[in-house]
Design a protein around this motif. Structure first.
Motif, PDB file in Angstrom:
ATOM      1  N   LEU A   8      57.172  39.070  39.801  1.00 50.31           N
ATOM      2  CA  LEU A   8      57.262  40.397  39.183  1.00 50.31           C
ATOM      3  C   LEU A   8      56.411  41.415  39.931  1.00 50.31           C
ATOM      4  N   THR A   9      55.195  41.024  40.272  1.00 45.77           N
ATOM      5  CA  THR A   9      54.287  41.931  40.963  1.00 45.77           C
ATOM      6  C   THR A   9      53.187  41.113  41.618  1.00 45.77           C
ATOM      7  N   VAL A  10      52.333  41.801  42.355  1.00 44.46           N
ATOM      8  CA  VAL A  10      51.131  41.196  42.921  1.00 44.46           C
ATOM      9  C   VAL A  10      49.938  42.003  42.439  1.00 44.46           C
ATOM     10  N   ILE A  11      48.941  41.302  41.917  1.00 43.04           N
ATOM     11  CA  ILE A  11      47.699  41.952  41.510  1.00 43.04           C
ATOM     12  C   ILE A  11      46.724  41.889  42.677  1.00 43.04           C
ATOM     13  N   ASP A  12      46.333  43.038  43.204  1.00 45.88           N
ATOM     14  CA  ASP A  12      45.288  43.137  44.230  1.00 45.88           C
ATOM     15  C   ASP A  12      44.039  43.688  43.559  1.00 45.88           C
ATOM     16  N   PHE A  13      42.966  42.918  43.570  1.00 40.63           N
ATOM     17  CA  PHE A  13      41.763  43.324  42.851  1.00 40.63           C
ATOM     18  C   PHE A  13      40.554  42.620  43.453  1.00 40.63           C
ATOM     19  N   SER A  14      39.377  42.977  43.005  1.00 42.40           N
ATOM     20  CA  SER A  14      38.169  42.224  43.327  1.00 42.40           C
ATOM     21  C   SER A  14      37.512  41.801  42.028  1.00 42.40           C
ATOM     22  N   TYR A  15      36.674  40.775  42.104  1.00 44.10           N
ATOM     23  CA  TYR A  15      35.963  40.330  40.904  1.00 44.10           C
ATOM     24  C   TYR A  15      34.550  39.904  41.273  1.00 44.10           C
ATOM     25  N   LEU A  16      33.693  39.902  40.277  1.00 44.36           N
ATOM     26  CA  LEU A  16      32.310  39.495  40.471  1.00 44.36           C
ATOM     27  C   LEU A  16      32.175  38.004  40.218  1.00 44.36           C
ATOM     28  N   CYS A  17      31.500  37.333  41.140  1.00 46.73           N
ATOM     29  CA  CYS A  17      31.296  35.890  41.055  1.00 46.73           C
ATOM     30  C   CYS A  17      29.827  35.602  41.329  1.00 46.73           C
ATOM     31  N   LYS A  18      29.180  34.900  40.430  1.00 52.23           N
ATOM     32  CA  LYS A  18      27.747  34.610  40.585  1.00 52.23           C
ATOM     33  C   LYS A  18      27.469  33.863  41.879  1.00 52.23           C
ATOM     34  N   GLN A  19      28.377  32.970  42.274  1.00 52.07           N
ATOM     35  CA  GLN A  19      28.142  32.166  43.466  1.00 52.07           C
ATOM     36  C   GLN A  19      28.530  32.889  44.752  1.00 52.07           C
ATOM     37  N   ARG A  20      29.597  33.691  44.710  1.00 54.74           N
ATOM     38  CA  ARG A  20      30.160  34.263  45.941  1.00 54.74           C
ATOM     39  C   ARG A  20      29.925  35.751  46.101  1.00 54.74           C
TER      40      ARG A  20
END
Length: 296
Positions: A8-20
């Motif tokens: 249907l679509t592609v989600i392009d985003f960033s996220y916060l990760c404690k390790q990375r």
């Protein structure tokens, strides 16, 4: 009765990760609807699925920085500098990140860690609330592209973009193909994917001094000599970020995929003088199934 739409679509985003730290990501979205037939003998018109559900997903998470609000290392607050803006203080195992952006650039999810199940649950509740009564169930499948070769995760912002790409911390999971005289060079590809592993890409033109950055009071009291500062105004508002130099690539251009492909090509030519007489082709992707090609 069930109705489905794959890809249907592609989600392009960033996220916060404690390790990375801050991680750029791209997920493909498949949709399955359960329900009874409406007066058009449909569960839901395909045009509605493709337009309305895609719009809901885009508004909820696409081109945003996704926040795991249960994470103790994260502080989200109203900005003291600009109305309708928020600040983020995030202390990861990799580095400390500090941001200010319009509130629309962030998506908060009630979880400790951003995962496919957590985002799926978040989106399912939002979408179901906006569908007609005959639709009784919704199954979302969020999946990364299958990439058999090397790839990298990057985060950036495009100040000249009128749409949501202007947000200073959105990103992509992208593959790359590099050819030397029409022969694919896996070694060069691996080098660039290692160089841009969970990287933040900033434009030199957006660099500002410490005195000109707008962040939380906590951030200003905890900045280090390793932080570098970038800020710009765009149609949605003011964007600021302080990033540790060890997870940063500063480019001498805007960070559109066209100019990033050109940047990679120029860097390869400068760093590998043995290729001076060879033709190098860079096929740089921005997320899934789109990108730019340069030759030199």
């Amino acid at each position: 009765m069930q109705l489905f739409v794959d890809d249907l679509t592609v989600i392009d985003f960033s996220y916060l990760c404690k390790q990375r730290g801050i991680v750029g990501e791209s997920w493909i979205v498949d949709v399955l609807l359960d329900g009874s037939l409406n007066d058009q003998s449909m569960v839901l018109d395909f045009a509605v699925v493709k337009k309305q559900i895609k719009a809901i997903i885009d508004d909820a998470v696409d081109h945003k920085l996704v926040l795991p609000i249960q994470e103790p290392a994260l502080t989200l607050a109203e900005s003291p500098h600009n109305e309708g803006h928020q600040t983020i203080d995030f202390i990861s195992d990799v580095a400390s990140y500090y941001l200010q952006s319009p509130a629309c650039a962030f998506a908060s999810i009630d979880c400790l860690t951003i995962t496919v199940p957590a985002v799926t649950k978040h989106l399912t509740a939002i979408i179901l609330a906006q569908l007609p009564d005959n639709v009784k169930g919704l199954t979302l499948v969020l999946r990364p592209e299958v990439i058999p070769s090397d790839y990298y995760h990057y985060t950036h912002g495009l100040k000249l973009h009128d749409g949501n790409c202007q947000r200073i911390a959105h990103g992509h999971r992208s593959k790359i193909k590099i050819y030397v005289d029409d022969k694919r060079d896996a070694k060069l590809e691996a080098q660039w994917c290692k160089r841009w592993q969970d990287i933040y890409i900033a434009s030199e033109a957006d660099r500002v001094s410490r005195d000109d950055i707008e962040l939380s009071a906590y951030a200003m009291n905890n900045l280090t000599l390793d932080h570098q500062y970038f800020s710009y105004h765009a149609p949605q508002g003011r964007f600021d970020i302080a990033v540790d130099k060890k997870i940063l690539e500063v480019v001498d251009c805007d960070s559109t995929v066209e100019l990033l492909a050109d940047f990679i090509l120029r860097q390869i030519k400068a760093e590998h003088t043995e290729l001076a007489n060879n033709t190098v082709t860079v096929v740089a992707y921005e997320g899934v199934a789109k990108g730019a090609i340069v030759n030199g």
